[in-house]
Design a protein around this motif. Sequence first.
Motif, PDB file in Angstrom:
ATOM      1  N   VAL A  42     -32.076  62.346  64.183  1.00 18.23           N
ATOM      2  CA  VAL A  42     -31.972  61.265  65.172  1.00 18.23           C
ATOM      3  C   VAL A  42     -33.323  60.581  65.390  1.00 18.23           C
ATOM      4  N   MET A  99     -27.852  53.973  63.699  1.00 19.49           N
ATOM      5  CA  MET A  99     -27.198  54.295  64.964  1.00 19.49           C
ATOM      6  C   MET A  99     -27.016  53.050  65.823  1.00 19.49           C
ATOM      7  N   LEU A 141     -25.763  60.541  71.356  1.00 24.08           N
ATOM      8  CA  LEU A 141     -26.510  60.989  70.193  1.00 24.08           C
ATOM      9  C   LEU A 141     -28.013  60.863  70.396  1.00 24.08           C
TER      10      LEU A 141
END
Length: 179
Positions: free
Chosen positions: A40, A49, A88
């Motif tokens: 991430v 993302m 996320l």
Amino acid sequence: MAADIYTLARPYAEAVFDMAGDDEARGQWSNALAALAAIVDNDDVAAVMASPMVSDAALADAIVGLGGADFGEQQGNFVRLLIENDRLVAAPAIAELFEARRAAAENRLDVEVTSAKSLTKKQQGALTKALETRFSRDVSLSFVEDDSIIGGLVIRAGDLVIDGSLTAQLARMRQRLAQ
């Protein structure tokens, strides 16, 4: 915003910790969450993302694929849950909170020691022993070199920071002289 991300992350970290149960499963989750946090934090992944062109399913598949052997079925489902709930971005905070909870459960304290130059094995051993006595816990040390502190040590243990660096001492002296 940093406090907000921890507020969002805490229930997920707690749930994963409770679900993991034993030490072996906690170790697997620890690896998976560390991998997820690294994924991430990657700039290329962050761009994907943020793209409205990428579906949630495609994003989940890509992240699980990047996680490889660190992600089993449960971890893949967790990634999907985070994506579905638009959480996320909280993955690095979830990993950090999970590790703190794991360390507390294992009566272990993760400590980061910053020094201007690397410490000898003897110095590391003496520091470990002193910190274990101070905190009444097993201490897991990680070492960072930063020559900008000139000398001394900066010790970070959870929320506690002990700044015994020469740079900090000079700053305190400068402040006292300015009064």
